[in-house]
Design a protein around this motif. Sequence first.
Motif, PDB file in Angstrom:
ATOM      1  N   HIS A   1       0.880  -1.140  -0.058  1.00 46.31           N
ATOM      2  CA  HIS A   1      -0.011   0.038  -0.135  1.00 46.31           C
ATOM      3  C   HIS A   1       0.902   1.140   0.164  1.00 46.31           C
ATOM      4  O   HIS A   1       1.652   1.511   0.955  1.00 46.31           O
TER       5      HIS A   1
ATOM      6  N   ARG B   1       5.891  -4.837   4.938  1.00 40.56           N
ATOM      7  CA  ARG B   1       5.612  -4.017   3.985  1.00 40.56           C
ATOM      8  C   ARG B   1       6.221  -3.999   2.721  1.00 40.56           C
ATOM      9  O   ARG B   1       7.855  -4.009   2.875  1.00 40.56           O
TER      10      ARG B   1
ATOM     11  N   TYR C   1      -1.814   2.077   5.201  1.00 38.95           N
ATOM     12  CA  TYR C   1      -0.963   0.886   5.573  1.00 38.95           C
ATOM     13  C   TYR C   1      -0.831   0.874   6.981  1.00 38.95           C
ATOM     14  O   TYR C   1      -0.874  -0.151   7.590  1.00 38.95           O
TER      15      TYR C   1
END
Length: 648
Positions: free
Chosen positions: A536, A558, A542
């Motif tokens: 994201h 991530r 996020y």
Amino acid sequence: MPSKKDSEDLKDVQSNNVSLNPTVSELLDVVSIGMVILSSEAVVVYANPHARNLFGINKNLIGSMFEDLFLIEPLIDVKKLFKTIVSGGSFQKQQMLRIKLDEDVSIWGIVSLSSLKTFSSEEVVLCQIKNISELKEFEETITRQSHLLLELINSLPNNIFIKDKEGKFLLANVWVSRLMGVENPQELLGKTDFDFHPKKLAHKYYQDEQEVINTGKAKINIIEQVVDSHNNRTWYSTSKLPLKNNHGEIVGIMGIGRDITKWVKEQKTLRKAKYMAERADQLKSAFLANLSHEIRTPLNGILGFSQFLKQSLPQKDKNHKYIDFILSNGKHLLHLISDIIDISKIDSGQLNIYKKNFVLNELMSQLEYSYKEIIKQKDLNNIQLFLETPLNDKKSTIFSDDLRIKQILTNLLNNALKFTQGGTIHFGYRLEGKFIRFFVKDTGIGILPDNIKSIFKRFHQVDSSLTRKYEGTGLGLSISKGLVELLGGTIGVMSEVNKGSEFYFIIPYKKVKLTTKESPVPSEKSLSDKHLIVVHDNNQSYDLLEIILFQNNVEVMRARNQNSFFELILSHPKKIDLILLNIYAQWFDGCASIQKIKSIDVRVPILLIVDAADDTKIEECMAAGANDYIVEPINHDLLIAKIKKLIQ
Ligand code: ADP
């Protein structure tokens, strides 16, 4: 014809001034042509029965002058003419003259003059007269009709022409000659298109005409480009037909052409306008999509964190009230944006339907649960909600677009709640043959018959005053109508003022067999120790995802760019259990990335995060191997349920 006796008498009376050879005399008596003998002084000395009959038996021919018998130009000196004839000089032997029958009556005849010697060697002039009045009348009729025909074809605003097998003009009207820059259509006769048009065009016309001649089949309304005498480009719709003679043989073509230059130009303008409109529409859609993304992203953050804050506050904290306020206004704004985008997509035909197998009963139960919660939260204790789902789960598994059905029912349920002060709301579905009928029935304020007609039109509200009692934009029902139509169905309402309304929509019922894999059994399995990669671009979004996932003991990694993403998949020491992928990430290139992920690990589930359920990108990504998608703003419970289902 005079009788034989009459003829005899006439002969006695009218032939006594000339002595003829008896054989000649007998011959002249029987020939069926008028014979008159005149002296060199142009005085009639003999007339045969046919001549006497022609002029009428009452007319005494003997002794009459030549000019008493015929209408002749005053300038002609008859005596001189006769002298020339008898002396064997040159003269026009045959002439068309009018024969004088009476003072006012004359007919056409062909008259020949020749010299003759009588029995007594006298030089006389033999005048043969043939009555051609019928022929002449016929000719006049033909001339008159041809003239009328010409008038007609010239007055019709079309190019009319006839050509022989070689393409030479046999007939053309003034429109054809004007087009070719020629004053008189007669000047075209015997010429071809090659004499007037650019070679390429003339060749095209010639080819078409030869085809008609060779096949005998007409060419109707072919569009021809023509360059006129002023070098202007014009367009004609022309029909060319075979021209046949009396024996049925094709001897040429007949053509008729209509000037359609104006129409062609209009079409061109229309096409251009359509292109511009489509282009503007695309731009508008792109703008709306961007706008939607730009507004949704911060709103998602606001809603997500508010939701999170609310969960973390103690039950009795007074701040609950304020957070609820943020949540309800945020949702309202989000709803409004979605509605505006939906309506513009429906308008431009860009709203797509994604059908899949799903259990309808489950969808209905979710709605029942949500609306019971809303009723509870809003303290609407005097409203009771009832759900009717007559089919069992297996039979209620259908092939349609679950999200769109949910959207329509949500619109109808929102209205039912909004317009019902107290009483009941029944909703559900019924099976009607090959169709399924959904309904939402309330005991609210109802709608006047006059308003029912326009209720599905956009922005229509029964009470449109600024101070109206009920909130809303007037878009919900028109969006619902558009969606139902896209699902292949119809929508309607039955209502009575102060008694209530029943909104319904009917769509095709496509029952499907569920495989065990497809059966969506909610899982209670824990997500502890699961490893998820989250993609994201937006930090707020996020962070929110991370918080939700941490709460469920999920390990979150991530990926910020393509390299780190594939590195994580390829080299992470632990197995990746799921990839949560926002399809709008800058570096994400749709299908290609998904295919690459699947080529590395075919079993890893991919859950897409999208802005709206109908984004065309979803279809591409699902086709490339993604497993499911979730729409932002993310409902926390739904996200966890979906992850659990996919990991299982
Ligand atoms: P809105 O956002 O205004 O509700 P809708 O398109 O959903 O827009 O509805 C249009 C209008 O139809 C409403 O403003 C209301 O006047 C009428 N309407 C819709 N549903 C009901 C209902 N269940 N009972 C009475 N009136 C209704």
